[in-house]
Design a protein around this motif. Structure first.
Motif, PDB file in Angstrom:
ATOM      1  N   THR A  61      14.644  19.432  -5.514  1.00 29.92           N
ATOM      2  CA  THR A  61      13.487  20.914  -5.446  1.00 29.92           C
ATOM      3  C   THR A  61      13.174  21.851  -7.141  1.00 29.92           C
ATOM      4  O   THR A  61      12.609  22.393  -7.667  1.00 29.92           O
ATOM      5  CB  THR A  61      13.577  21.746  -4.193  1.00 29.92           C
ATOM      6  OG1 THR A  61      13.710  20.697  -3.116  1.00 29.92           O
ATOM      7  CG2 THR A  61      12.802  22.457  -4.214  1.00 29.92           C
ATOM      8  N   SER A  62      14.695  22.238  -7.066  1.00 33.23           N
ATOM      9  CA  SER A  62      15.470  23.463  -7.961  1.00 33.23           C
ATOM     10  C   SER A  62      14.741  22.524  -9.707  1.00 33.23           C
ATOM     11  O   SER A  62      14.044  23.319 -10.099  1.00 33.23           O
ATOM     12  CB  SER A  62      16.675  24.197  -8.052  1.00 33.23           C
ATOM     13  OG  SER A  62      17.342  22.702  -8.350  1.00 33.23           O
ATOM     14  N   CYS A  63      14.885  21.327  -9.621  1.00 29.06           N
ATOM     15  CA  CYS A  63      14.764  21.285 -10.882  1.00 29.06           C
ATOM     16  C   CYS A  63      13.585  20.704 -11.399  1.00 29.06           C
ATOM     17  O   CYS A  63      13.250  21.415 -12.191  1.00 29.06           O
ATOM     18  CB  CYS A  63      15.575  19.510 -11.661  1.00 29.06           C
ATOM     19  SG  CYS A  63      15.633  18.467 -12.259  1.00 29.06           S
ATOM     20  N   GLU A  64      13.020  20.275  -9.767  1.00 29.18           N
ATOM     21  CA  GLU A  64      11.383  20.347 -10.359  1.00 29.18           C
ATOM     22  C   GLU A  64      10.601  21.404 -10.192  1.00 29.18           C
ATOM     23  O   GLU A  64       9.076  21.157 -11.547  1.00 29.18           O
ATOM     24  CB  GLU A  64      10.456  19.060  -9.481  1.00 29.18           C
ATOM     25  CG  GLU A  64      11.075  17.887  -9.124  1.00 29.18           C
ATOM     26  CD  GLU A  64      11.334  17.320  -7.905  1.00 29.18           C
ATOM     27  OE1 GLU A  64      10.989  17.797  -6.693  1.00 29.18           O
ATOM     28  OE2 GLU A  64      10.699  15.704  -8.263  1.00 29.18           O
ATOM     29  N   ALA A  65      11.349  22.129 -10.108  1.00 25.10           N
ATOM     30  CA  ALA A  65      10.469  23.369  -9.713  1.00 25.10           C
ATOM     31  C   ALA A  65      10.624  23.696 -11.303  1.00 25.10           C
ATOM     32  O   ALA A  65       9.818  24.517 -11.775  1.00 25.10           O
ATOM     33  CB  ALA A  65      10.787  24.721  -8.895  1.00 25.10           C
ATOM     34  N   HIS A  97       5.514  16.486 -20.430  1.00 28.73           N
ATOM     35  CA  HIS A  97       6.605  15.836 -19.171  1.00 28.73           C
ATOM     36  C   HIS A  97       7.438  16.326 -18.948  1.00 28.73           C
ATOM     37  O   HIS A  97       8.104  16.403 -19.634  1.00 28.73           O
ATOM     38  CB  HIS A  97       6.123  14.165 -19.305  1.00 28.73           C
ATOM     39  CG  HIS A  97       4.924  13.853 -19.406  1.00 28.73           C
ATOM     40  ND1 HIS A  97       3.504  13.945 -18.540  1.00 28.73           N
ATOM     41  CD2 HIS A  97       3.854  13.003 -20.284  1.00 28.73           C
ATOM     42  CE1 HIS A  97       2.320  13.452 -18.901  1.00 28.73           C
ATOM     43  NE2 HIS A  97       2.092  13.122 -20.020  1.00 28.73           N
ATOM     44  N   PHE A  98       8.496  16.367 -17.138  1.00 28.73           N
ATOM     45  CA  PHE A  98       9.371  16.381 -17.123  1.00 28.73           C
ATOM     46  C   PHE A  98       9.958  15.475 -16.027  1.00 28.73           C
ATOM     47  O   PHE A  98       9.145  14.746 -15.726  1.00 28.73           O
ATOM     48  CB  PHE A  98       9.698  17.992 -16.839  1.00 28.73           C
ATOM     49  CG  PHE A  98       8.787  18.292 -15.088  1.00 28.73           C
ATOM     50  CD1 PHE A  98      10.024  17.656 -14.000  1.00 28.73           C
ATOM     51  CD2 PHE A  98       7.662  18.675 -15.243  1.00 28.73           C
ATOM     52  CE1 PHE A  98       9.771  17.874 -13.179  1.00 28.73           C
ATOM     53  CE2 PHE A  98       7.156  19.108 -14.468  1.00 28.73           C
ATOM     54  CZ  PHE A  98       8.294  18.614 -12.657  1.00 28.73           C
ATOM     55  N   ARG A  99      11.182  15.246 -16.397  1.00 28.42           N
ATOM     56  CA  ARG A  99      11.867  14.154 -15.542  1.00 28.42           C
ATOM     57  C   ARG A  99      13.452  14.718 -15.153  1.00 28.42           C
ATOM     58  O   ARG A  99      14.081  15.325 -15.596  1.00 28.42           O
ATOM     59  CB  ARG A  99      11.961  13.130 -16.681  1.00 28.42           C
ATOM     60  CG  ARG A  99      12.433  11.772 -15.609  1.00 28.42           C
ATOM     61  CD  ARG A  99      12.824  10.609 -16.251  1.00 28.42           C
ATOM     62  NE  ARG A  99      14.326  11.113 -17.227  1.00 28.42           N
ATOM     63  CZ  ARG A  99      14.347  10.847 -18.505  1.00 28.42           C
ATOM     64  NH1 ARG A  99      13.288  10.596 -19.282  1.00 28.42           N
ATOM     65  NH2 ARG A  99      15.825  10.719 -19.010  1.00 28.42           N
ATOM     66  N   CYS A 100      13.847  14.732 -13.716  1.00 29.48           N
ATOM     67  CA  CYS A 100      14.342  15.092 -13.301  1.00 29.48           C
ATOM     68  C   CYS A 100      15.507  14.114 -12.826  1.00 29.48           C
ATOM     69  O   CYS A 100      15.189  12.733 -11.976  1.00 29.48           O
ATOM     70  CB  CYS A 100      14.576  16.037 -11.803  1.00 29.48           C
ATOM     71  SG  CYS A 100      13.565  17.441 -12.132  1.00 29.48           S
ATOM     72  N   ASP A 101      16.831  13.141 -13.448  1.00 28.58           N
ATOM     73  CA  ASP A 101      17.692  12.074 -13.137  1.00 28.58           C
ATOM     74  C   ASP A 101      18.616  13.042 -12.207  1.00 28.58           C
ATOM     75  O   ASP A 101      19.696  13.621 -12.752  1.00 28.58           O
ATOM     76  CB  ASP A 101      17.714  11.907 -14.825  1.00 28.58           C
ATOM     77  CG  ASP A 101      17.208  11.323 -15.206  1.00 28.58           C
ATOM     78  OD1 ASP A 101      15.959  11.249 -14.677  1.00 28.58           O
ATOM     79  OD2 ASP A 101      17.054  10.859 -16.636  1.00 28.58           O
ATOM     80  N   ALA A 102      18.929  12.410 -11.030  1.00 31.19           N
ATOM     81  CA  ALA A 102      20.513  12.017 -10.141  1.00 31.19           C
ATOM     82  C   ALA A 102      21.201  11.966 -11.172  1.00 31.19           C
ATOM     83  O   ALA A 102      20.754  11.021 -12.381  1.00 31.19           O
ATOM     84  CB  ALA A 102      20.246  11.786  -8.847  1.00 31.19           C
ATOM     85  N   ARG A 103      22.844  13.328 -10.715  1.00 29.48           N
ATOM     86  CA  ARG A 103      24.162  12.047 -11.522  1.00 29.48           C
ATOM     87  C   ARG A 103      24.783  12.562 -10.791  1.00 29.48           C
ATOM     88  O   ARG A 103      24.549  14.145 -10.517  1.00 29.48           O
ATOM     89  CB  ARG A 103      23.938  13.295 -13.044  1.00 29.48           C
ATOM     90  CG  ARG A 103      25.462  13.331 -13.801  1.00 29.48           C
ATOM     91  CD  ARG A 103      25.699  13.513 -14.730  1.00 29.48           C
ATOM     92  NE  ARG A 103      24.896  14.700 -15.090  1.00 29.48           N
ATOM     93  CZ  ARG A 103      25.831  16.480 -15.019  1.00 29.48           C
ATOM     94  NH1 ARG A 103      27.501  15.728 -14.885  1.00 29.48           N
ATOM     95  NH2 ARG A 103      25.512  17.651 -15.061  1.00 29.48           N
ATOM     96  N   ASP A 119      19.789  16.465 -13.904  1.00 24.31           N
ATOM     97  CA  ASP A 119      19.283  16.669 -14.980  1.00 24.31           C
ATOM     98  C   ASP A 119      18.088  16.934 -15.593  1.00 24.31           C
ATOM     99  O   ASP A 119      17.175  15.794 -15.363  1.00 24.31           O
ATOM    100  CB  ASP A 119      19.953  15.490 -15.816  1.00 24.31           C
ATOM    101  CG  ASP A 119      21.526  15.735 -15.713  1.00 24.31           C
ATOM    102  OD1 ASP A 119      22.282  16.969 -15.574  1.00 24.31           O
ATOM    103  OD2 ASP A 119      22.220  14.960 -16.270  1.00 24.31           O
ATOM    104  N   LEU A 120      16.873  17.624 -16.292  1.00 22.48           N
ATOM    105  CA  LEU A 120      16.128  18.406 -16.408  1.00 22.48           C
ATOM    106  C   LEU A 120      15.897  17.686 -17.430  1.00 22.48           C
ATOM    107  O   LEU A 120      16.751  18.245 -18.958  1.00 22.48           O
ATOM    108  CB  LEU A 120      15.394  19.229 -16.204  1.00 22.48           C
ATOM    109  CG  LEU A 120      14.170  20.015 -16.759  1.00 22.48           C
ATOM    110  CD1 LEU A 120      13.194  19.529 -15.328  1.00 22.48           C
ATOM    111  CD2 LEU A 120      14.026  21.460 -15.775  1.00 22.48           C
ATOM    112  N   TYR A 121      14.938  16.717 -18.238  1.00 19.20           N
ATOM    113  CA  TYR A 121      14.683  16.644 -19.792  1.00 19.20           C
ATOM    114  C   TYR A 121      13.152  16.714 -19.699  1.00 19.20           C
ATOM    115  O   TYR A 121      12.183  16.824 -18.616  1.00 19.20           O
ATOM    116  CB  TYR A 121      14.762  15.543 -19.586  1.00 19.20           C
ATOM    117  CG  TYR A 121      16.314  14.640 -19.057  1.00 19.20           C
ATOM    118  CD1 TYR A 121      17.147  14.742 -20.493  1.00 19.20           C
ATOM    119  CD2 TYR A 121      16.888  14.472 -18.254  1.00 19.20           C
ATOM    120  CE1 TYR A 121      18.339  14.278 -21.048  1.00 19.20           C
ATOM    121  CE2 TYR A 121      17.839  13.929 -18.211  1.00 19.20           C
ATOM    122  CZ  TYR A 121      19.043  14.145 -19.695  1.00 19.20           C
ATOM    123  OH  TYR A 121      20.478  13.186 -19.259  1.00 19.20           O
TER     124      TYR A 121
END
Length: 76
Positions: free
Chosen positions: A39-43, A56-62, A71-73
């Motif tokens: 949630t915090s990554c997407e926000a 665009h953005f992407r949140c990858d689980a690590r 991780d936010l890219y």
């Protein structure tokens, strides 16, 4: 001799073009940061002022030991 010089210049130009293309392809995403929850990554990704080409953005689980981080890219 002229054919040799022309061929050499063509090869140098081609090598420069291929080198530039591979560098540009390597930067199709930029790492921004690490967040404790999805949630915090997407926000953060949704509210980020990005360069006009990075839309665009992407949140990858690590997994980091016993915890999961995201991780936010920024991507093109």
């Amino acid at each position: 001799m002229t054919i040799f010089k022309t061929g050499t210049l063509t090869l140098i130009a081609l090598a420069g073009l291929l080198g530039t293309t591979s560098v540009a392809a390597a930067y199709d995403q930029v790492f921004i940061g690490n967040y404790p929850t999805l949630t915090s990554c997407e926000a953060e990704g949704a509210n980020m002022d990005a360069h006009p080409g990075w839309v665009h953005f992407r949140c990858d689980a690590r997994d980091s030991g016993s915890t999961r981080n995201y991780d936010l890219y920024l991507t093109t």
